[in-house]
Design an enzyme around this catalytic site. Structure first.
Site: not given
Length: 312
Positions: A141, A171
């Site tokens: 992330y 992400k």
């Protein structure tokens, strides 16, 4: 190792809270039903929107178990928890727990207090956690505005390629389109690049993203479905207008105090998730009334997510 890439809108759910600040797990089945009714294909739980950094280890497990119970018989809906980013041992424990309860993937973000000195050290952190769930897709992330760790993700992909067999993708919650496009093309699209800035969905679609994770998909999923449909149909003027609607809606987040404003939007669509924990500020009753009027001026009712009808 190859994994199926994510598709469509994936919400980053708020963690529902009672008035006393304890987690409200009983609301999660209704939350799941809301997302399903509005065409959302998954949930990225305990992330920034879900206050993962403000939850205890046991609370994170309880939230994960509640979402797992809702989605266990739904192969069309993916659930991925953010494991955290400061304590590697806790992240490993949460990863193993996610696998045990049947979640679909796990995600990890950079340690933000003792930060990795270089991209190789960040890759080493990812490797240690991913190794405890070798058959699960593992996502990094990337959110440098919160972690302060801003290495190009193209450099991270180079560092982890061949090092972490179950590394699935990133992400990507940042605005570096040059880096994002290079990651999309790395090894002929080997890694799943999931867009994380709702207000910039249109340019991300233009360079090739197929999936997005965001907080505003919780309460305005129809708007983004229309945006994606307009883009796919080649109607860029309509897509631009819809993206502007998204931006106008998101501007109110900043005006009324930031991330907690998202829970005010949720209250307006009929799913009261309570407030945020300290140190995040929640709006008071007077501000909420002003907020409601501004939201009405945006014609929010015309594109907001709708709760499913109750079966009788």
């Amino acid at each position: 190792m190859e994994f199926t890439h994510l598709q469509g809108l994936i919400a980053a759910p708020f963690t529902p809270m009672h008035a006393d600040g304890s987690i409200h797990l009983e609301l999660i089945p209704d939350y799941y039903a809301l997302l399903k009714a509005n065409g959302v294909t998954g949930a990225f739980i305990c992330g920034s929107t879900g206050e993962g950094v403000s939850l205890t280890l046991q609370e994170k497990k309880a939230v994960a178990e509640a979402w797992a119970a809702c989605s266990k018989n739904d192969p069309a809906f993916s659930v991925m928890p953010l494991l955290g980013g400061t304590c590697i041992a806790d992240a490993k424990e949460l990863a193993k727990h996610a696998q045990e309860i049947g979640l679909d993937a796990v995600s990890f973000t950079a340690p933000s207090y003792f930060k990795p000195a270089n991209v190789q050290m960040l890759a080493a952190c990812c490797k240690e956690i991913a190794a405890v769930v070798p058959d699960m897709p593992f996502y990094y992330y990337h959110i440098p505005v919160l972690t302060g760790v801003g290495f190009p993700m193209y450099d991270l992909l180079q560092a982890i390629d061949g090092l972490i067999p179950n590394f699935a993708g990133v992400k990507y919650t940042h605005e570096d389109f040059m880096d994002f496009l290079s990651c999309l093309h790395f090894k002929n699209g080997k890694y799943d690049m999931v867009w994380g800035r709702d207000e910039n969905m249109l340019p991300a679609l233009a360079i090739g993203t197929k999936a997005s994770i965001g907080s505003t998909y919780n309460y305005a999923a129809p708007l983004y479905h229309q945006l994606m449909e307009a883009f796919e149909a080649g109607d860029l003027l309509k897509a631009q207008a819809l993206q502007q609607q998204s931006i106008d809606m998101i501007r109110l987040l900043g005006k009324y105090g930031g991330i907690a404003t998202g829970k005010a939007y949720m209250k307006l669509i009929g799913l009261d998730c309570g407030g945020f924990r300290l140190p995040v500020k929640n709006m008071d009753a007077v501000a909420f009334e002003q907020f409601k009027q501004e939201v009405a001026n945006l014609s929010f009712d015309s594109y907001c997510s709708k709760k499913p009808a109750v079966a009788r």
